[in-house]
Design an enzyme around this catalytic site. Sequence first.
Site, PDB file in Angstrom:
ATOM      1  N   GLU A  51      -5.681  -2.774  12.685  1.00  0.00           N
ATOM      2  CA  GLU A  51      -5.035  -2.322  11.419  1.00  0.00           C
ATOM      3  C   GLU A  51      -5.150  -3.264  10.139  1.00  0.00           C
ATOM      4  O   GLU A  51      -4.849  -4.097  10.384  1.00  0.00           O
ATOM      5  CB  GLU A  51      -3.463  -2.155  11.835  1.00  0.00           C
ATOM      6  CG  GLU A  51      -3.192  -1.011  12.913  1.00  0.00           C
ATOM      7  CD  GLU A  51      -1.805  -1.030  13.293  1.00  0.00           C
ATOM      8  OE1 GLU A  51      -0.864  -1.682  12.587  1.00  0.00           O
ATOM      9  OE2 GLU A  51      -1.521  -0.593  14.399  1.00  0.00           O
ATOM     10  N   ASP A  97       8.287  -5.074   6.455  1.00  0.00           N
ATOM     11  CA  ASP A  97       7.815  -6.135   6.832  1.00  0.00           C
ATOM     12  C   ASP A  97       8.559  -7.451   6.726  1.00  0.00           C
ATOM     13  O   ASP A  97       9.383  -7.590   5.991  1.00  0.00           O
ATOM     14  CB  ASP A  97       6.668  -6.431   6.040  1.00  0.00           C
ATOM     15  CG  ASP A  97       5.236  -5.454   6.179  1.00  0.00           C
ATOM     16  OD1 ASP A  97       5.343  -4.769   7.295  1.00  0.00           O
ATOM     17  OD2 ASP A  97       4.831  -4.961   5.341  1.00  0.00           O
TER      18      ASP A  97
END
Length: 259
Positions: free
Chosen positions: A47, A58
């Site tokens: 990814e 995140d």
Amino acid sequence: MKNRINQLFESQPKNLLSIYFCAGCPTLDGTADVIRTLQRNGVGMIEIGIPFSDPMADGVVIQEAATRALRKGMSLRLLFQQLTDIRRDVHIPLLLMGYLNPIMQFGFERFCQECVRCGIDGVIIPDLPFREYEEHYKALAEHYGIKVIMLITPETSEERIREIDTHTDGFIYMVSSAATTGAQKDFDAAKQAYFRKINAMNLRNPRMIGFGISNRKTFEAACANASGAIVGSRFVTLLNEQEGDAEAAIQALKADLTR
């Protein structure tokens, strides 16, 4: 031709290792080298993170990586340039992971066209709601053969999980917790119960578990309850510590996952 993601899960349905890293960090021009190094070291799927200034899902490690990449000048346009020749020698599935804002600024159809040109197999867009995907993006993505991978969390209803399973293809990204990304030492009883619950649903799509995979315990728990694990924050940390030396970083990660 069958999508590389589908081919991967057919040929290796268990114990898969997928790696996330942020394009442009720690070095602006290191993207292709990291990809080739990871493939050489047996990683099953990669990814590639599209850096964004406001990444809601995140943790600190990946936020900092995105900030560094943006400061160095990384952009979606530059990333596609860097990936132009990647399929000369890389055959494993490649996905782009990023937020909707930079993709929309680039233009979704143009984004899909560039993915096809570079050989990108799928995309993960954490802030794209499933309903929105179905109404506005699914037809275009399918037209270009791009798999849009949906995330589920412990809070996702069984009804929505079954809907995602029915209307998407490739794999389902199981987020181990509702928190942001980041390394964890172990998965607690609640997370284990969540894994078992999803297992019992007998979904059509394979599943990968991400968020918190950083050692043998978490890696083995993910592999026991899904097709494999996605490692992001730990690899990004190691890549930074090794000043962009992807070989040293993946070797260190493999050591972490086996002890």
